[in-house]
Motif scaffolding. Sequence first.
Motif, PDB file in Angstrom:
ATOM      1  N   GLU A 112       7.473  -4.015 -12.146  1.00  0.00           N
ATOM      2  CA  GLU A 112       7.703  -5.215 -11.344  1.00  0.00           C
ATOM      3  C   GLU A 112       7.449  -4.933  -9.861  1.00  0.00           C
ATOM      4  OE1 GLU A 112      11.230  -8.458 -10.261  1.00  0.00           O
ATOM      5  OE2 GLU A 112      11.602  -6.881 -11.738  1.00  0.00           O
ATOM      6  N   GLN A 113       8.003  -3.833  -9.364  1.00  0.00           N
ATOM      7  CA  GLN A 113       7.765  -3.483  -7.966  1.00  0.00           C
ATOM      8  C   GLN A 113       6.290  -3.173  -7.714  1.00  0.00           C
ATOM      9  OE1 GLN A 113      10.333  -0.441  -6.431  1.00  0.00           O
ATOM     10  NE2 GLN A 113      12.176  -1.693  -6.620  1.00  0.00           N
ATOM     11  N   SER A 114       5.656  -2.481  -8.652  1.00  0.00           N
ATOM     12  CA  SER A 114       4.240  -2.145  -8.492  1.00  0.00           C
ATOM     13  C   SER A 114       3.379  -3.402  -8.476  1.00  0.00           C
ATOM     14  CB  SER A 114       3.791  -1.206  -9.616  1.00  0.00           C
ATOM     15  OG  SER A 114       4.468   0.029  -9.536  1.00  0.00           O
ATOM     16  N   ARG A 115       3.726  -4.379  -9.300  1.00  0.00           N
ATOM     17  CA  ARG A 115       3.000  -5.652  -9.302  1.00  0.00           C
ATOM     18  C   ARG A 115       3.139  -6.347  -7.950  1.00  0.00           C
ATOM     19  NH1 ARG A 115       4.708 -10.477  -9.417  1.00  0.00           N
ATOM     20  NH2 ARG A 115       6.815  -9.868 -10.115  1.00  0.00           N
ATOM     21  N   GLU A 116       4.356  -6.381  -7.415  1.00  0.00           N
ATOM     22  CA  GLU A 116       4.568  -7.007  -6.098  1.00  0.00           C
ATOM     23  C   GLU A 116       3.696  -6.352  -5.036  1.00  0.00           C
ATOM     24  OE1 GLU A 116       8.684  -8.161  -4.865  1.00  0.00           O
ATOM     25  OE2 GLU A 116       9.231  -6.961  -6.614  1.00  0.00           O
ATOM     26  N   ILE A 117       3.650  -5.029  -5.048  1.00  0.00           N
ATOM     27  CA  ILE A 117       2.847  -4.298  -4.068  1.00  0.00           C
ATOM     28  C   ILE A 117       1.373  -4.630  -4.234  1.00  0.00           C
ATOM     29  CG2 ILE A 117       2.092  -1.986  -3.367  1.00  0.00           C
ATOM     30  CD1 ILE A 117       4.937  -1.007  -4.223  1.00  0.00           C
ATOM     31  N   ALA A 118       0.896  -4.567  -5.484  1.00  0.00           N
ATOM     32  CA  ALA A 118      -0.521  -4.812  -5.748  1.00  0.00           C
ATOM     33  C   ALA A 118      -0.922  -6.229  -5.373  1.00  0.00           C
ATOM     34  CB  ALA A 118      -0.825  -4.536  -7.221  1.00  0.00           C
ATOM     35  N   GLU A 119      -0.099  -7.209  -5.742  1.00  0.00           N
ATOM     36  CA  GLU A 119      -0.451  -8.598  -5.459  1.00  0.00           C
ATOM     37  C   GLU A 119      -0.411  -8.887  -3.962  1.00  0.00           C
ATOM     38  OE1 GLU A 119       0.785 -10.713  -9.705  1.00  0.00           O
ATOM     39  OE2 GLU A 119       2.142 -10.910  -7.977  1.00  0.00           O
ATOM     40  N   ALA A 120       0.525  -8.268  -3.242  1.00  0.00           N
ATOM     41  CA  ALA A 120       0.595  -8.480  -1.794  1.00  0.00           C
ATOM     42  C   ALA A 120      -0.641  -7.922  -1.106  1.00  0.00           C
ATOM     43  CB  ALA A 120       1.852  -7.822  -1.231  1.00  0.00           C
ATOM     44  N   ALA A 121      -1.081  -6.736  -1.522  1.00  0.00           N
ATOM     45  CA  ALA A 121      -2.271  -6.135  -0.925  1.00  0.00           C
ATOM     46  C   ALA A 121      -3.525  -6.920  -1.279  1.00  0.00           C
ATOM     47  CB  ALA A 121      -2.408  -4.684  -1.382  1.00  0.00           C
ATOM     48  N   GLU A 122      -3.616  -7.357  -2.519  1.00  0.00           N
ATOM     49  CA  GLU A 122      -4.788  -8.121  -2.960  1.00  0.00           C
ATOM     50  C   GLU A 122      -4.856  -9.467  -2.235  1.00  0.00           C
ATOM     51  OE1 GLU A 122      -7.334  -7.458  -4.847  1.00  0.00           O
ATOM     52  OE2 GLU A 122      -6.759  -5.481  -5.577  1.00  0.00           O
ATOM     53  N   ARG A 124      -4.065 -10.137   0.715  1.00  0.00           N
ATOM     54  CA  ARG A 124      -4.589  -9.930   2.057  1.00  0.00           C
ATOM     55  C   ARG A 124      -5.979  -9.283   2.046  1.00  0.00           C
ATOM     56  NH1 ARG A 124      -0.886 -10.583   6.258  1.00  0.00           N
ATOM     57  NH2 ARG A 124      -2.808 -10.453   7.492  1.00  0.00           N
ATOM     58  N   GLY A 125      -6.495  -8.968   0.856  1.00  0.00           N
ATOM     59  CA  GLY A 125      -7.807  -8.344   0.751  1.00  0.00           C
ATOM     60  C   GLY A 125      -7.865  -6.945   1.318  1.00  0.00           C
ATOM     61  N   LEU A 126      -6.729  -6.218   1.244  1.00  0.00           N
ATOM     62  CA  LEU A 126      -6.648  -4.899   1.870  1.00  0.00           C
ATOM     63  C   LEU A 126      -7.284  -3.812   1.017  1.00  0.00           C
ATOM     64  CD1 LEU A 126      -2.951  -4.941   3.169  1.00  0.00           C
ATOM     65  CD2 LEU A 126      -5.038  -5.402   4.470  1.00  0.00           C
ATOM     66  N   VAL A 127      -7.969  -2.897   1.662  1.00  0.00           N
ATOM     67  CA  VAL A 127      -8.365  -1.645   1.017  1.00  0.00           C
ATOM     68  C   VAL A 127      -7.124  -0.770   0.943  1.00  0.00           C
ATOM     69  CG1 VAL A 127      -9.732   0.456   1.280  1.00  0.00           C
ATOM     70  CG2 VAL A 127     -10.753  -1.779   1.759  1.00  0.00           C
ATOM     71  N   THR A 128      -6.908  -0.137  -0.205  1.00  0.00           N
ATOM     72  CA  THR A 128      -5.724   0.692  -0.412  1.00  0.00           C
ATOM     73  C   THR A 128      -6.134   2.012  -1.062  1.00  0.00           C
ATOM     74  OG1 THR A 128      -5.352  -0.377  -2.561  1.00  0.00           O
ATOM     75  CG2 THR A 128      -4.158  -1.272  -0.651  1.00  0.00           C
ATOM     76  N   SER A 129      -5.171   2.879  -1.196  1.00  0.00           N
ATOM     77  CA  SER A 129      -5.364   4.118  -1.957  1.00  0.00           C
ATOM     78  C   SER A 129      -4.038   4.502  -2.573  1.00  0.00           C
ATOM     79  CB  SER A 129      -5.879   5.240  -1.063  1.00  0.00           C
ATOM     80  OG  SER A 129      -6.128   6.415  -1.822  1.00  0.00           O
ATOM     81  N   VAL A 130      -4.083   5.036  -3.789  1.00  0.00           N
ATOM     82  CA  VAL A 130      -2.898   5.529  -4.481  1.00  0.00           C
ATOM     83  C   VAL A 130      -3.129   7.001  -4.810  1.00  0.00           C
ATOM     84  CG1 VAL A 130      -1.402   5.287  -6.511  1.00  0.00           C
ATOM     85  CG2 VAL A 130      -2.378   3.250  -5.420  1.00  0.00           C
ATOM     86  N   GLY A 131      -2.081   7.814  -4.701  1.00  0.00           N
ATOM     87  CA  GLY A 131      -2.245   9.262  -4.761  1.00  0.00           C
ATOM     88  C   GLY A 131      -2.508   9.873  -6.115  1.00  0.00           C
ATOM     89  N   PHE A 132      -3.495   9.375  -6.829  1.00  0.00           N
ATOM     90  CA  PHE A 132      -3.924  10.003  -8.085  1.00  0.00           C
ATOM     91  C   PHE A 132      -4.952  11.094  -7.758  1.00  0.00           C
ATOM     92  CE2 PHE A 132      -2.778   5.693  -9.906  1.00  0.00           C
ATOM     93  CZ  PHE A 132      -1.634   6.146 -10.560  1.00  0.00           C
ATOM     94  N   SER A 360      -6.870   2.380  -6.489  1.00  0.00           N
ATOM     95  CA  SER A 360      -6.350   1.188  -5.813  1.00  0.00           C
ATOM     96  C   SER A 360      -4.916   0.886  -6.228  1.00  0.00           C
ATOM     97  CB  SER A 360      -7.226  -0.016  -6.174  1.00  0.00           C
ATOM     98  OG  SER A 360      -7.066  -0.329  -7.557  1.00  0.00           O
ATOM     99  N   VAL A 361      -4.311  -0.077  -5.536  1.00  0.00           N
ATOM    100  CA  VAL A 361      -2.980  -0.523  -5.939  1.00  0.00           C
ATOM    101  C   VAL A 361      -3.005  -1.151  -7.331  1.00  0.00           C
ATOM    102  CG1 VAL A 361      -1.930  -0.764  -3.667  1.00  0.00           C
ATOM    103  CG2 VAL A 361      -3.345  -2.623  -4.568  1.00  0.00           C
ATOM    104  N   ALA A 362      -4.143  -1.699  -7.735  1.00  0.00           N
ATOM    105  CA  ALA A 362      -4.250  -2.202  -9.111  1.00  0.00           C
ATOM    106  C   ALA A 362      -4.193  -1.051 -10.106  1.00  0.00           C
ATOM    107  CB  ALA A 362      -5.542  -2.998  -9.289  1.00  0.00           C
ATOM    108  N   ASP A 363      -4.783   0.093  -9.765  1.00  0.00           N
ATOM    109  CA  ASP A 363      -4.672   1.283 -10.613  1.00  0.00           C
ATOM    110  C   ASP A 363      -3.224   1.762 -10.679  1.00  0.00           C
ATOM    111  OD1 ASP A 363      -7.499   1.811 -11.282  1.00  0.00           O
ATOM    112  OD2 ASP A 363      -7.735   2.167  -9.151  1.00  0.00           O
ATOM    113  N   GLY A 364      -2.534   1.709  -9.530  1.00  0.00           N
ATOM    114  CA  GLY A 364      -1.131   2.084  -9.511  1.00  0.00           C
ATOM    115  C   GLY A 364      -0.286   1.166 -10.372  1.00  0.00           C
ATOM    116  N   TRP A 365      -0.584  -0.117 -10.326  1.00  0.00           N
ATOM    117  CA  TRP A 365       0.123  -1.092 -11.172  1.00  0.00           C
ATOM    118  C   TRP A 365      -0.178  -0.831 -12.641  1.00  0.00           C
ATOM    119  CZ3 TRP A 365      -1.331  -7.012 -11.052  1.00  0.00           C
ATOM    120  CH2 TRP A 365      -0.496  -7.713 -11.937  1.00  0.00           C
ATOM    121  N   ALA A 366      -1.439  -0.520 -12.977  1.00  0.00           N
ATOM    122  CA  ALA A 366      -1.807  -0.234 -14.363  1.00  0.00           C
ATOM    123  C   ALA A 366      -1.006   0.942 -14.906  1.00  0.00           C
ATOM    124  CB  ALA A 366      -3.306   0.038 -14.461  1.00  0.00           C
TER     125      ALA A 366
END
Length: 397
Positions: A112-122, A124-132, A360-366
């Motif tokens: 749920e928290q990961s979805r909130e983060i991903a949707e907020a970034a998306e 705003r059209g932000l480029v993101t990175s997740v530490g994989f 991406s944050v979408a990968d983090g949400w996945a």
Amino acid sequence: MGRTIGVGVVSLGWMGRLHTRAYKALAEKFPEIPADIRLVSCCDLVEENRKLAVERLGFYTAVEDYRDLICNPDVDVVSICAPNFLHRDISLAAAEAGKPFWIEKPMGINAEQSREIAEAAEARGLVTSVGFNYRHTPAIEFARQLISDGRLGVVTNVRVWLLADYASDPHGPLTWRYDPERAGAGVVLDLMGHGEDLVQYLLKRRFTEVSAASETFIRQRPKPLKGGIGHAGWIVSDELGLVENEDYCAVLARIENGVMCTLESSRVSVGPRAEYIVEIYGTDGSIRWNFEDLNHLQVCLGRNNGALQGYINCMAGPEFPEFARFQPGAGTSMGFDDMKVVEAAKFVQGVLDGQQYGPSVADGWASAEINDAIVASCGDRTWHDVMPVSGRTTFDK
């Protein structure tokens, strides 16, 4: 030099310092990136860390409140290296301010928290990175290309195990990592998430269903008197507290196109230090990779090689993606920190181009959806579907 990129790093523990080193290394290792990296601000609650940031690491300023860092007009990008339970609020603040961010996994303490983060970034059209970061190992990138080219034939099954000893000492401190309110799940979020992402990245396919079991072997730990950096430097008391999340987990999973997968993870194994192994099996071959020997890839291609049937041990060299940026030839090893430099490069170049290159944050949400399904399965001992996610995933590109 091109555009100035002002960097803000939230939390200057082990990972925050690693992010800092990675940004600094870009000018040398990725000189073609047209960016002048400037360490603008560090946020940390510990005065000693703030002093270190300014006096030794090169930050212009240090603050206690992450909101002061995010609101600083000179900060263009934000690294979020704080404990899990702080990720949601910090990343949502960065997204609201329209600032690209590089966040460590897990993005939150649950899907749920990961979805909130991903949707907020998306939004705003932000480029993101997740530490994989294990994605960026040259041997993994080389293996991905072998699989994509069909060199293993049709992939049938995968084995992954991530066995570590960082929590094997029962006298180790009862940190936030053992508290579900602050960490979420235990070894599932801490280690297994890396294995899940590696599998999805190597195969370019998502997990669809899981069945899992978990156990906590060390049920009490001493409460800390003084904090440390990462897993080291803590001072503990004689008072014990309860460990409330899992030390160990085993998973049977289904992946798209009929691929079967087993995953196993432990934070209390005595023997392996960081034995993170991925094996991919196909109808015409297989690959093996072990993080403890990250500069090698074991490869078997073909089924009819007679007496020569079996693995060859390929040593990473200039032919492997990104290797030549760090070492001149095979035999001189790359290390863990180098993977984070590659990660930083993908993030900064993506910010400059307005493109999503790294995880991406979408990968983090996945990954979080897989983790939630695993935790649910451990609870009721049944199979659970893994919910798909929206947004710009990169594992399948």
